[in-house]
Design an enzyme around this catalytic site. Structure first.
Site, PDB file in Angstrom:
ATOM      1  N   THR A  55       0.831  -1.259   0.071  1.00 32.44           N
ATOM      2  CA  THR A  55      -0.097  -0.043  -0.234  1.00 32.44           C
ATOM      3  C   THR A  55       0.919   1.202   0.109  1.00 32.44           C
ATOM      4  O   THR A  55       0.655   2.077  -0.769  1.00 32.44           O
ATOM      5  CB  THR A  55      -1.098  -0.168   1.259  1.00 32.44           C
ATOM      6  OG1 THR A  55      -1.746  -1.169   1.097  1.00 32.44           O
ATOM      7  CG2 THR A  55      -1.950   1.175   1.196  1.00 32.44           C
ATOM      8  N   ARG A 103      -4.530   4.219   6.421  1.00 34.18           N
ATOM      9  CA  ARG A 103      -4.660   2.992   6.636  1.00 34.18           C
ATOM     10  C   ARG A 103      -4.909   2.998   8.131  1.00 34.18           C
ATOM     11  O   ARG A 103      -3.921   3.029   8.965  1.00 34.18           O
ATOM     12  CB  ARG A 103      -3.467   2.108   6.459  1.00 34.18           C
ATOM     13  CG  ARG A 103      -3.496   0.753   7.064  1.00 34.18           C
ATOM     14  CD  ARG A 103      -2.425  -0.257   6.702  1.00 34.18           C
ATOM     15  NE  ARG A 103      -3.023  -0.749   5.340  1.00 34.18           N
ATOM     16  CZ  ARG A 103      -2.163  -1.990   4.642  1.00 34.18           C
ATOM     17  NH1 ARG A 103      -1.195  -2.554   5.067  1.00 34.18           N
ATOM     18  NH2 ARG A 103      -2.672  -2.303   3.531  1.00 34.18           N
ATOM     19  N   HIS A 130     -11.063  -3.476   2.848  1.00 36.92           N
ATOM     20  CA  HIS A 130      -9.708  -3.039   2.070  1.00 36.92           C
ATOM     21  C   HIS A 130     -10.259  -2.711   0.564  1.00 36.92           C
ATOM     22  O   HIS A 130      -9.875  -3.458  -0.503  1.00 36.92           O
ATOM     23  CB  HIS A 130      -8.826  -4.209   2.053  1.00 36.92           C
ATOM     24  CG  HIS A 130      -7.650  -3.928   1.888  1.00 36.92           C
ATOM     25  ND1 HIS A 130      -7.007  -2.755   1.362  1.00 36.92           N
ATOM     26  CD2 HIS A 130      -6.341  -4.829   1.831  1.00 36.92           C
ATOM     27  CE1 HIS A 130      -5.659  -2.726   1.091  1.00 36.92           C
ATOM     28  NE2 HIS A 130      -5.350  -3.910   1.586  1.00 36.92           N
ATOM     29  N   GLN A 133      -7.621  -2.730  -2.569  1.00 40.96           N
ATOM     30  CA  GLN A 133      -7.362  -4.238  -2.745  1.00 40.96           C
ATOM     31  C   GLN A 133      -8.217  -5.059  -3.723  1.00 40.96           C
ATOM     32  O   GLN A 133      -7.726  -5.274  -4.619  1.00 40.96           O
ATOM     33  CB  GLN A 133      -7.193  -5.025  -1.721  1.00 40.96           C
ATOM     34  CG  GLN A 133      -6.572  -6.524  -1.690  1.00 40.96           C
ATOM     35  CD  GLN A 133      -5.172  -6.325  -2.260  1.00 40.96           C
ATOM     36  OE1 GLN A 133      -4.184  -6.042  -1.658  1.00 40.96           O
ATOM     37  NE2 GLN A 133      -5.037  -7.319  -3.336  1.00 40.96           N
ATOM     38  N   ASP A 222      -6.423 -15.244   2.156  1.00 45.82           N
ATOM     39  CA  ASP A 222      -5.740 -14.157   2.779  1.00 45.82           C
ATOM     40  C   ASP A 222      -5.284 -14.969   4.230  1.00 45.82           C
ATOM     41  O   ASP A 222      -5.536 -15.782   4.642  1.00 45.82           O
ATOM     42  CB  ASP A 222      -6.712 -12.881   3.105  1.00 45.82           C
ATOM     43  CG  ASP A 222      -6.054 -11.965   3.825  1.00 45.82           C
ATOM     44  OD1 ASP A 222      -4.847 -11.581   3.693  1.00 45.82           O
ATOM     45  OD2 ASP A 222      -6.783 -10.853   4.253  1.00 45.82           O
ATOM     46  N   CYS A 262      -4.011 -11.523  -1.287  1.00 45.13           N
ATOM     47  CA  CYS A 262      -3.647 -10.022  -1.699  1.00 45.13           C
ATOM     48  C   CYS A 262      -2.143  -9.768  -0.856  1.00 45.13           C
ATOM     49  O   CYS A 262      -1.544  -8.631  -1.105  1.00 45.13           O
ATOM     50  CB  CYS A 262      -4.519  -9.317  -0.666  1.00 45.13           C
ATOM     51  SG  CYS A 262      -4.618  -9.890   1.084  1.00 45.13           S
ATOM     52  N   ARG A 290      -2.203  -3.012  -7.935  1.00 43.88           N
ATOM     53  CA  ARG A 290      -2.775  -2.105  -6.904  1.00 43.88           C
ATOM     54  C   ARG A 290      -2.123  -0.596  -7.150  1.00 43.88           C
ATOM     55  O   ARG A 290      -3.052   0.317  -6.937  1.00 43.88           O
ATOM     56  CB  ARG A 290      -1.865  -2.420  -5.516  1.00 43.88           C
ATOM     57  CG  ARG A 290      -2.338  -3.772  -4.868  1.00 43.88           C
ATOM     58  CD  ARG A 290      -3.815  -3.426  -3.999  1.00 43.88           C
ATOM     59  NE  ARG A 290      -4.000  -2.274  -3.313  1.00 43.88           N
ATOM     60  CZ  ARG A 290      -3.379  -2.258  -2.091  1.00 43.88           C
ATOM     61  NH1 ARG A 290      -2.927  -3.415  -1.487  1.00 43.88           N
ATOM     62  NH2 ARG A 290      -3.339  -1.222  -1.024  1.00 43.88           N
TER      63      ARG A 290
HETATM   64  N1  NVA Z   1      -6.765  -9.057   6.436  1.00 37.97           N
HETATM   65  C1  NVA Z   1      -5.241  -8.653   6.143  1.00 37.97           C
HETATM   66  C2  NVA Z   1      -5.025  -8.022   4.743  1.00 37.97           C
HETATM   67  C3  NVA Z   1      -3.718  -7.311   4.729  1.00 37.97           C
HETATM   68  C4  NVA Z   1      -3.304  -6.510   3.522  1.00 37.97           C
HETATM   69  C5  NVA Z   1      -5.053  -7.593   7.247  1.00 37.97           C
HETATM   70  O1  NVA Z   1      -5.939  -6.916   7.607  1.00 37.97           O
HETATM   71  O2  NVA Z   1      -3.887  -7.689   8.071  1.00 37.97           O
HETATM   72  N1   CP Z   2      -2.065  -6.196   0.424  1.00 44.06           N
HETATM   73  C1   CP Z   2      -1.782  -5.232   0.800  1.00 44.06           C
HETATM   74  O1   CP Z   2      -2.541  -4.290   1.298  1.00 44.06           O
HETATM   75  O2   CP Z   2      -0.337  -5.212   1.460  1.00 44.06           O
HETATM   76  P1   CP Z   2       0.263  -4.360   2.496  1.00 44.06           P
HETATM   77  O3   CP Z   2      -0.231  -4.758   3.707  1.00 44.06           O
HETATM   78  O4   CP Z   2       1.633  -4.491   2.337  1.00 44.06           O
HETATM   79  O5   CP Z   2       0.101  -3.010   2.261  1.00 44.06           O
END
Ligand code: NVA
Ligand code: CP
Length: 305
Positions: A55, A103, A130, A133, A222, A262, A290
């Site tokens: 991200t 985030r 998200h 994503q 995931d 992801c 992304r």
């Molecule tokens: N479900 C995961 C996604 C990371 C991109 C998390 O929230 O850690």
């Molecule tokens: N997929 C994703 O959002 O990766 P990061 O947590 O590394 O940003």
């Protein structure tokens, strides 16, 4: 076009298609090395309350390619909702920057950030969803497949932020979505109810992975413990151990089915090396997209398309 990008559910089919079309255009320009400084001189603050690789890198690089500048604010910088209230920092950043990406843990905080901001806010993940994503994921599927006809996506694992955004997308674009989670780890019920009411897609929730992957074109997973759930890692490992995407499970999906994640992946837990590194995996196309899709979102929100 709406001012913020907080949830896919806030967008129409037409708006999503416009973002995808702009993504294609920007991706082609990027690949050809053609300058596309649509956001020349504009700046973006990126607030991170959680860690990130994709991200941060994709937004920061994307903004640079658009001729703008993105600045990274680490979990130690603002202390959003703790050191400083969400509403104050939102108004402060709006005085400095043209757009905000955040985030955060609590979804209520990103909603509040958007409420007080006088510039567009993009959701770079919360505990609840998200959206960037899943926009990149669907763009990737369309690149590989060309259309949504008869598409079946099976998500295996935790009914988390990523699963929730998949269901949100299914309430806007038509496809078949199966979520397969252990009992007690299903996705958000309100999101499910809304998708079922909208009746755009066929959305089902199952608990048996072998049944769920049948006829799947895309098998998606995931991590079992998301950021913030680290203390539950062991317990979740025991609960999710039969939800691993491995070659045996893939053999039950449609012939030629693709695998997505992801990332970051916990190799050997939710997915095996053999599958993620194998010929069915499109995880790195997904990861690359992304950046392209987020550039399109930035350009749209800033009215520079
Ligand atoms: N479900 C995961 C996604 C990371 C991109 C998390 O929230 O850690
Ligand atoms: N997929 C994703 O959002 O990766 P990061 O947590 O590394 O940003």
């Amino acid at each position: 076009m709406l001012k913020h990008f907080i949830s896919i559910a806030d967008y129409s089919k037409q708006e999503i298609e416009e973002i995808f079309s702009l993504t294609k255009n920007l991706k082609e320009k990027t690949k050809k090395g053609e300058e596309h400084h649509l956001c020349k001189g504009l700046t973006m603050s990126m607030i991170f309350a959680k860690p990130s690789a994709r991200t941060r890198i994709s937004f920061e690089t994307g903004m640079y390619q658009l001729g703008g500048y993105a600045l990274y604010l680490s979990p130690n910088d603002i202390g959003i909702g703790k050191r400083e209230s969400v509403s104050d920092i939102s108004r402060v950043i709006s005085r400095y920057n043209d757009i905000i990406m955040a985030r955060l843990f609590d979804h209520k905080h990103i909603v509040e950030l958007a409420e007080f901001a006088s510039v567009p806010v993009i959701n770079g993940l919360t505990d609840y969803n998200h959206p960037c994503q899943i926009m990149a994921d669907m763009y990737t599927i369309l690149e590989h497949r060309g259309h949504l006809d008869d598409l079946k996506i099976t998500y295996i694992g935790d009914g988390n932020n990523v699963a929730n955004s998949w269901i949100n997308l299914a309430s806007i674009l038509p496809f078949n979505l199966t979520i397969c989670s252990p009992s007690g780890y299903e996705p958000n019920n309100d999101i499910l109810v809304r998708a079922k009411e909208k009746n755009i897609s066929n959305v089902q929730v199952l608990s048996n992975p072998e049944e769920a992957v049948k006829d799947a074109d895309i098998v998606y997973t995931d991590v079992w413990a998301s950021m913030g759930q680290e203390s539950e890692t062991k317990e979740r490992h025991d609960i999710f151990k039969n939800y691993q995407i491995n070659q045996q499970l893939m053999s039950l999906a449609k012939v030629g089915a693709k695998v997505m994640h992801c990332l970051p992946a916990h190799r050997g837990d939710e997915i095996t090396d053999e599958v993620i590194d194998g010929p069915q995996s499109i995880v790195f196309d997904e990861s690359e997209n992304r950046m392209h899709v987020q550039k399109a979102i930035i350009v749209k929100l800033l009215g520079k398309a």
